[in-house]
Design a protein around this motif. Structure first.
Motif, PDB file in Angstrom:
ATOM      1  N   ALA A 204       0.819  -1.222   0.000  1.00  0.00           N
ATOM      2  CA  ALA A 204       0.000   0.000   0.000  1.00  0.00           C
ATOM      3  C   ALA A 204       0.849   1.267   0.000  1.00  0.00           C
ATOM      4  O   ALA A 204       0.435   2.280  -0.556  1.00  0.00           O
ATOM      5  N   VAL A 205       2.023   1.213   0.622  1.00  0.00           N
ATOM      6  CA  VAL A 205       2.859   2.422   0.723  1.00  0.00           C
ATOM      7  C   VAL A 205       4.094   2.367  -0.171  1.00  0.00           C
ATOM      8  O   VAL A 205       4.963   3.232  -0.089  1.00  0.00           O
ATOM      9  N   SER A 206       4.160   1.391  -1.037  1.00  0.00           N
ATOM     10  CA  SER A 206       5.366   1.190  -1.842  1.00  0.00           C
ATOM     11  C   SER A 206       5.740   2.385  -2.712  1.00  0.00           C
ATOM     12  O   SER A 206       6.917   2.623  -2.966  1.00  0.00           O
ATOM     13  N   ALA A 207       4.749   3.156  -3.143  1.00  0.00           N
ATOM     14  CA  ALA A 207       5.019   4.263  -4.067  1.00  0.00           C
ATOM     15  C   ALA A 207       5.145   5.628  -3.386  1.00  0.00           C
ATOM     16  O   ALA A 207       5.233   6.643  -4.069  1.00  0.00           O
ATOM     17  N   THR A 208       5.182   5.665  -2.054  1.00  0.00           N
ATOM     18  CA  THR A 208       5.276   6.960  -1.370  1.00  0.00           C
ATOM     19  C   THR A 208       6.328   6.934  -0.266  1.00  0.00           C
ATOM     20  O   THR A 208       6.590   5.885   0.318  1.00  0.00           O
ATOM     21  N   ASN A 209       6.891   8.098  -0.019  1.00  0.00           N
ATOM     22  CA  ASN A 209       7.768   8.299   1.135  1.00  0.00           C
ATOM     23  C   ASN A 209       7.190   9.380   2.036  1.00  0.00           C
ATOM     24  O   ASN A 209       7.864   9.853   2.944  1.00  0.00           O
ATOM     25  N   ASP A 210       5.946   9.764   1.778  1.00  0.00           N
ATOM     26  CA  ASP A 210       5.288  10.835   2.517  1.00  0.00           C
ATOM     27  C   ASP A 210       4.424  10.239   3.640  1.00  0.00           C
ATOM     28  O   ASP A 210       3.477   9.496   3.350  1.00  0.00           O
TER      29      ASP A 210
END
Length: 135
Positions: free
Chosen positions: A114-120
């Motif tokens: 779920a969070v693989s594409a964000t660092n925010d």
């Protein structure tokens, strides 16, 4: 004893333990559930230290959003480590792993996906809430 040492000491028998100035909060729930619960309750976690069994990118992003100052992980993923470094969160770990696997051992953890594409951290929190609802 530092807050992180206290959290590590009090982790026994729990999945996560957060400590600040001698006050500790622990949970026996698995995965990111404890952090999601603490955050949803409005608990101010800024400045706490955390001892956790497994820390991946999802947990690390929640720690960043919450203002956690230091983390001990029995198992830390490489992507979780990168997030902790990105947000200046001190960390210790026993085992560094490539990725966090789902509970059945067949794929990557759905929260990590779920969070693989964000660092925010703010975006991650919203993505994780949606992922939990879809399970």
């Amino acid at each position: 004893m530092t807050d992180l040492q206290t959290a590590k000491f009090n982790l026994a028998g729990h999945t996560v333990c957060l400590c600040k100035n001698g006050a500790c909060i622990s949970s026996d729930k698995r995965g990111i559930a404890p952090m999601m619960d603490f955050m949803a309750s409005g608990l101010n976690l800024a400045g706490y230290s955390v001892a956790d069994i497994v820390v991946g990118k999802a947990a690390a992003l929640l720690f960043a959003k919450s203002g956690i100052k230091s983390v001990y992980a029995k198992t830390l993923s490489r992507s979780g480590k990168k997030i902790l470094e990105l947000y200046g969160i001190k960390y210790e770990y026993e085992t560094l792993t490539e990725r966090i696997i789902n509970r059945s051992g067949t794929d990557i953890c759905p929260m990590e996906k779920a969070v693989s594409a964000t660092n925010d951290p703010l975006e991650a929190y919203d993505l994780l809430k949606k992922a939990i609802k879809s399970l």
